[in-house]
Design a protein around this motif. Sequence first.
Motif, PDB file in Angstrom:
ATOM      1  N   TYR A  31     -65.376 -42.996  32.298  1.00 25.12           N
ATOM      2  CA  TYR A  31     -64.020 -43.460  32.593  1.00 25.12           C
ATOM      3  C   TYR A  31     -63.420 -42.678  33.769  1.00 25.12           C
ATOM      4  O   TYR A  31     -62.808 -43.262  34.675  1.00 25.12           O
ATOM      5  CB  TYR A  31     -63.147 -43.293  31.362  1.00 25.12           C
ATOM      6  N   LYS A  47     -64.945 -43.986  36.878  1.00 26.83           N
ATOM      7  CA  LYS A  47     -64.446 -45.326  37.223  1.00 26.83           C
ATOM      8  C   LYS A  47     -63.054 -45.263  37.840  1.00 26.83           C
ATOM      9  O   LYS A  47     -62.759 -45.956  38.812  1.00 26.83           O
ATOM     10  CB  LYS A  47     -64.413 -46.212  35.977  1.00 26.83           C
ATOM     11  N   GLU A  48     -62.194 -44.410  37.269  1.00 29.42           N
ATOM     12  CA  GLU A  48     -60.812 -44.318  37.738  1.00 29.42           C
ATOM     13  C   GLU A  48     -60.636 -43.323  38.882  1.00 29.42           C
ATOM     14  O   GLU A  48     -59.517 -43.132  39.375  1.00 29.42           O
ATOM     15  CB  GLU A  48     -59.902 -43.912  36.566  1.00 29.42           C
ATOM     16  N   HIS A  72     -52.554 -41.747  30.325  1.00 27.59           N
ATOM     17  CA  HIS A  72     -53.512 -42.752  29.874  1.00 27.59           C
ATOM     18  C   HIS A  72     -53.562 -42.649  28.352  1.00 27.59           C
ATOM     19  O   HIS A  72     -53.989 -41.616  27.817  1.00 27.59           O
ATOM     20  CB  HIS A  72     -54.902 -42.487  30.458  1.00 27.59           C
ATOM     21  N   LEU A 118     -55.312 -43.131  25.377  1.00 33.71           N
ATOM     22  CA  LEU A 118     -56.677 -43.454  24.980  1.00 33.71           C
ATOM     23  C   LEU A 118     -56.741 -44.034  23.571  1.00 33.71           C
ATOM     24  O   LEU A 118     -57.493 -44.974  23.325  1.00 33.71           O
ATOM     25  CB  LEU A 118     -57.567 -42.210  25.083  1.00 33.71           C
ATOM     26  N   ARG A 171     -65.109 -48.436  24.205  1.00 41.70           N
ATOM     27  CA  ARG A 171     -65.724 -48.662  25.529  1.00 41.70           C
ATOM     28  C   ARG A 171     -64.988 -49.737  26.331  1.00 41.70           C
ATOM     29  O   ARG A 171     -64.722 -49.560  27.524  1.00 41.70           O
ATOM     30  CB  ARG A 171     -67.187 -49.042  25.342  1.00 41.70           C
ATOM     31  N   TYR A 227     -61.195 -48.056  27.459  1.00 39.57           N
ATOM     32  CA  TYR A 227     -61.612 -47.587  28.779  1.00 39.57           C
ATOM     33  C   TYR A 227     -61.822 -48.700  29.800  1.00 39.57           C
ATOM     34  O   TYR A 227     -61.877 -48.434  31.006  1.00 39.57           O
ATOM     35  CB  TYR A 227     -62.907 -46.794  28.651  1.00 39.57           C
ATOM     36  N   LEU A 272     -64.590 -50.339  30.302  1.00 36.62           N
ATOM     37  CA  LEU A 272     -65.910 -50.124  30.880  1.00 36.62           C
ATOM     38  C   LEU A 272     -66.829 -51.308  30.571  1.00 36.62           C
ATOM     39  O   LEU A 272     -66.655 -51.985  29.558  1.00 36.62           O
ATOM     40  CB  LEU A 272     -66.524 -48.842  30.316  1.00 36.62           C
ATOM     41  N   THR A 306     -72.387 -49.774  29.643  1.00 41.21           N
ATOM     42  CA  THR A 306     -72.138 -48.375  29.995  1.00 41.21           C
ATOM     43  C   THR A 306     -72.768 -47.460  28.949  1.00 41.21           C
ATOM     44  O   THR A 306     -72.546 -47.617  27.758  1.00 41.21           O
ATOM     45  CB  THR A 306     -70.629 -48.084  30.074  1.00 41.21           C
TER      46      THR A 306
END
Length: 456
Positions: free
Chosen positions: A174, A177-178, A232, A234, A260, A264, A266, A270
């Motif tokens: 994550y 990705k961010e 964020h 989560l 996932r 996230y 994703l 992943t």
Amino acid sequence: MEKGFSIKAGISNGELMKELKYLNRKYGLAGKELVAIGRVEHIQNLMDMLRALGLHLSAIVDNDTKKEGLAVNGIMVYKPEKYLQPRKENVFILIYSPKYWQDISEQFRNLGYVEKKQFVVLNKPSARLALSMVRKGDRIYRGICREYGSDVQALVVRGPVGDFYLLALFLEAYLKKEKITNYVLAGDSKGFTKIADLFQIGNDRIVFLEEKETDCLIQAYIFGGFKQYHLHLLTIWQKLSFNPCLVKYRDGFTFMDTIRTFTYGLPADTQPSRPLFDALDKGLAELCAEMGMERGKTVVLSPYAYSLQSLPMHFWQQLADRLAERGYTVCVNVDVKKEKCELQNVIPVGFTFRQSAAVLAYAGYLIGIRSGFMDITSNAACKKIVLYPQYIEEAVANQWHRTDLEFCGLVNMGLCDDAVELEYPLMDRHGEMYMRNGHYDENMEREMIDLILSKL
């Protein structure tokens, strides 16, 4: 362990205790039949405070069918309609549910109970309270920025150890990705101090908050949004004023998908990070032997779970006795320094999560209720038998936590492929519950234990 950065906003259980003292003076709670409804951890907290005032609960009510007949700290759980009907004059109901208090209040009105006469909402939300929480949350956020820099991204984590473990599996993906480089984990997660080291997350990346501090930080984010607060969320399914859990009820959707994909964002392919467990070396083998384990012939029982849908201690005692008769050494996983083992003729053992894979490989067998402990030990090289409560479709739509095999089975989630996963029945085909007055049906208990033993 070196303590990480911690912010105190002056929030404690003091406000709730003050409210309980006021209610006691106004309504004379000592002479009332006290009933409570709310999340398990809230009820346990409430029970502690009532005890400090010399008060105690007579019953707990819950709309979750699977909790009926179970007990929290010795207090029985009932369906509201069964316990509160016909209407009881001396009952006083304490609603401790920040999320569902409106629906619950309406339910009790429909049962004939009057607010502020026979039931109250503890810590009842209001515009004034919400504004106060936003201000406190803003102070907490600004404190984080002063400590870590104005560009810091705060990932808010809360809940039990198992949730943190699953989140940590995909945290690295994550962040990549961010494109996040400066971050902290902030919140009241029980996983911070217990398993962060499995993923090499140091205390310099953790902001330890109390439960209400985390509530305030989230309230500030809801009020100001991401442009003002770089947060964020989560564990987005916890304590927000909407229900994002409907996606959980879709066929084929698992708890791993919640982490996932839902949390996230994703791709489904992943791959998770690999946690760092200790190897079974000479030192750990000696530790296991010192604890009383017999290599390859020890069954470790794990009867405790964060959620309430567990089996009574009588079940585990009968299972332990049957295992001993077969020649197994029987141990129970507990925090030997803080917890008392409720079972007889077993060996209480305590080990860290980092040591868990090696300890279980030495033991040879693990039998437990589905819990976060089972997430973390899913890859241990031992025989694993995991117990799940029966899936009751009509009950699932009203649950915040799903604990059924389809949704959170270790194999379905992709955590392992060698677990033996069994459902324990809760209800017969006529709708009668097998769990009554804190005890499991004797015949069903015997059948379940026979089934477990056949899988060893």
